[in-house]
Scaffold this active site. Structure first.
Site, PDB file in Angstrom:
ATOM      1  CG  ASN A   1      -1.448   8.359   2.374  1.00 34.45           C
ATOM      2  OD1 ASN A   1      -1.553   7.277   1.821  1.00 34.45           O
ATOM      3  ND2 ASN A   1      -0.750   9.365   1.861  1.00 34.45           N
TER       4      ASN A   1
ATOM      5  CD  GLU B   1       3.057  12.500  -0.704  1.00 34.76           C
ATOM      6  OE1 GLU B   1       2.953  11.251  -0.784  1.00 34.76           O
ATOM      7  OE2 GLU B   1       3.820  13.164  -1.425  1.00 34.76           O
TER       8      GLU B   1
ATOM      9  N   PRO C   1      -7.005   7.313  -5.283  1.00 31.91           N
ATOM     10  CG  PRO C   1      -6.438   5.774  -6.953  1.00 31.91           C
ATOM     11  CD  PRO C   1      -5.833   6.802  -6.026  1.00 31.91           C
TER      12      PRO C   1
ATOM     13  CG  HIS D   1      -1.499   4.980  -0.832  1.00 32.22           C
ATOM     14  ND1 HIS D   1      -2.319   5.384   0.198  1.00 32.22           N
ATOM     15  CD2 HIS D   1      -2.201   4.039  -1.499  1.00 32.22           C
ATOM     16  CE1 HIS D   1      -3.462   4.715   0.145  1.00 32.22           C
ATOM     17  NE2 HIS D   1      -3.406   3.880  -0.872  1.00 32.22           N
TER      18      HIS D   1
ATOM     19  CG  HIS E   1      -7.812  -4.440  -2.284  1.00 36.79           C
ATOM     20  ND1 HIS E   1      -8.794  -3.519  -2.588  1.00 36.79           N
ATOM     21  CD2 HIS E   1      -6.783  -3.727  -1.743  1.00 36.79           C
ATOM     22  CE1 HIS E   1      -8.371  -2.307  -2.267  1.00 36.79           C
ATOM     23  NE2 HIS E   1      -7.157  -2.406  -1.755  1.00 36.79           N
ATOM     24  CB  THR E   2      -5.764 -11.340  -3.384  1.00 34.80           C
ATOM     25  OG1 THR E   2      -6.149 -12.702  -3.192  1.00 34.80           O
ATOM     26  CG2 THR E   2      -4.248 -11.251  -3.350  1.00 34.80           C
TER      27      THR E   2
ATOM     28  CB  SER F   1       6.816  12.166  -1.518  1.00 41.87           C
ATOM     29  OG  SER F   1       5.808  11.551  -2.304  1.00 41.87           O
TER      30      SER F   1
ATOM     31  CG  ASP G   1      -9.740 -13.874  -0.454  1.00 44.29           C
ATOM     32  OD1 ASP G   1     -10.885 -14.350  -0.377  1.00 44.29           O
ATOM     33  OD2 ASP G   1      -8.804 -14.442  -1.040  1.00 44.29           O
TER      34      ASP G   1
ATOM     35  NE  ARG H   1      -3.749   2.264   2.437  1.00 40.35           N
ATOM     36  CZ  ARG H   1      -4.356   2.752   3.496  1.00 40.35           C
ATOM     37  NH1 ARG H   1      -4.114   2.258   4.708  1.00 40.35           N
ATOM     38  NH2 ARG H   1      -5.216   3.755   3.389  1.00 40.35           N
TER      39      ARG H   1
ATOM     40  N   GLY I   1       4.850  10.696  -8.270  1.00 42.49           N
ATOM     41  CA  GLY I   1       5.772   9.660  -8.720  1.00 42.49           C
ATOM     42  C   GLY I   1       6.384   8.855  -7.588  1.00 42.49           C
TER      43      GLY I   1
END
Length: 329
Positions: free
Chosen positions: A90, A84, A157, A62, A187-188, A72, A236, A58, A68
């Site tokens: 976050n 961030e 997202p 992120h 997300h599995t 950061s 899952d 993750r 990029g």
């Protein structure tokens, strides 16, 4: 050399440079044991925290989606910017102490050489294949940013989004719908807090009814599990700690945990529907595309050459002398 020939030569140089900026052998001389060190630390973290792998991937995701792949996301309030880590995307992100441990192990053997951004890329690969997923050759050469971008982190997202805004956010960083479906497959494994999906239980989008794309029996199971907004539930429900294709078979059964998961399959007429079916049909199809999409994501606007720095402490920018990290809060 004629002008047209020179133009072609110039274009070729630009093309080669853009794709050669990250390489497999970047640390071959300066830190040859880097992959072994990171893998050892990732395995150690997973042995004590089964969610460690999901936390690390993750962070990489992120990081790359905000200015990029430059580390950061790890900065705690750099000068002149808000971290961030304070961004909406976050909130509740975990695992900084795992990154710290990996960085410390790398620094002991190769001080001042390996960027935090590269550590996130390597740790993400190890997080996946240690838990049963595919492996790939990590490209290196990223450098660390001295700035952060909270606004960008606010616009990551979201678990509450429908398909079109998700597709746009991926397109904006050079990723297509196939990449969206493949990378969502992370997300599995891992967990999500109930506050990110409990809005699907009733009065979904002001309808007065539950989300019709959420299997009713699964919804009841989730409602029983969610004793509070901070309760964490497996992404899952079948193989929660194994990296496999069950994320996609769950979507086919209307058992995607987040709205942003299920919309990949339940949005009528969307190109993602067939992509989900392909990923669900054969695990190697998912694994092959996941490898490609992770490498592609890891090449989003990296800082290279003399840009940025190699942080000694992933949470802090270096002193102007470049020798040690310092607290900038």
């Amino acid at each position: 050399m004629g002008s047209f020939t020179f133009f072609l030569f110039f274009v070729c140089i630009l093309f080669v440079t853009s794709y050669a900026q990250l390489t497999e052998n970047f640390y071959e001389q300066t830190c040859p044991r880097l992959p072994n060190i990171v893998r050892r630390e990732v395995k150690k973290a997973i042995e004590t925290d089964i969610r460690a792998g999901a936390k690390l991937i993750r962070f990489h995701f992120h990081d790359c989606f905000v200015q990029g792949c430059d580390g950061s996301v790890l900065l705690e309030d750099p000068p002149g910017f808000e971290s961030e880590l304070n961004g909406l995307g976050n909130l509740g992100i975990q695992g900084l102490e795992i990154v710290d441990a990996i960085k410390a192990a790398v620094e002991r053997e190769c001080p001042g050489v390996v960027s935090c951004a590269d550590i996130l890329a390597q740790a993400s690969k190890d997080s996946v294949d240690v838990q049963g997923g595919p492996s790939w050759r990590v490209l290196y050469g990223r450098r660390d940013s001295r700035t952060a971008n909270k606004t960008g982190a606010d616009e990551l997202p979201s678990p509450f989004e429908d398909l079109p805004p998700l597709q746009k956010k991926f397109r904006d960083v050079g990723l297509n719908s196939t990449d969206l479906v493949a990378l969502s497959g992370a997300h599995t494994f891992g967990r999500s807090r109930c506050l990110f999906f409990s809005g699907r239980f009733s009065n979904f989008s002001g309808s007065g009814q539950p989300d019709p794309t959420l299997d009713p029996t699964y919804r009841q199971e989730l409602e029983r599990a969610c004793t509070g907004p901070e309760t964490r539930v497996n992404f899952d429900p079948t193989t929660p700690d194994t990296f496999d294709k069950n994320y996609y078979t769950n979507l086919l059964a209307n058992k995607g945990l987040l709205q942003s998961d299920q919309v990949l399959f339940s949005t009528q007429g969307a190109e993602t529907v067939e992509i989900v079916r392909r990923m669900a049909s054969r695990q190697e199809t998912f694994f092959r595309q996941f490898r490609l999409s992770m490498i592609k994501m890891g090449n989003i606007k990296p800082l290279t050459g003399n840009q940025g720095e190699i942080r000694r402490n992933c949470r802090r920018v270096n002193d102007l002398g470049g020798e040690t990290g310092h607290d900038v809060m």
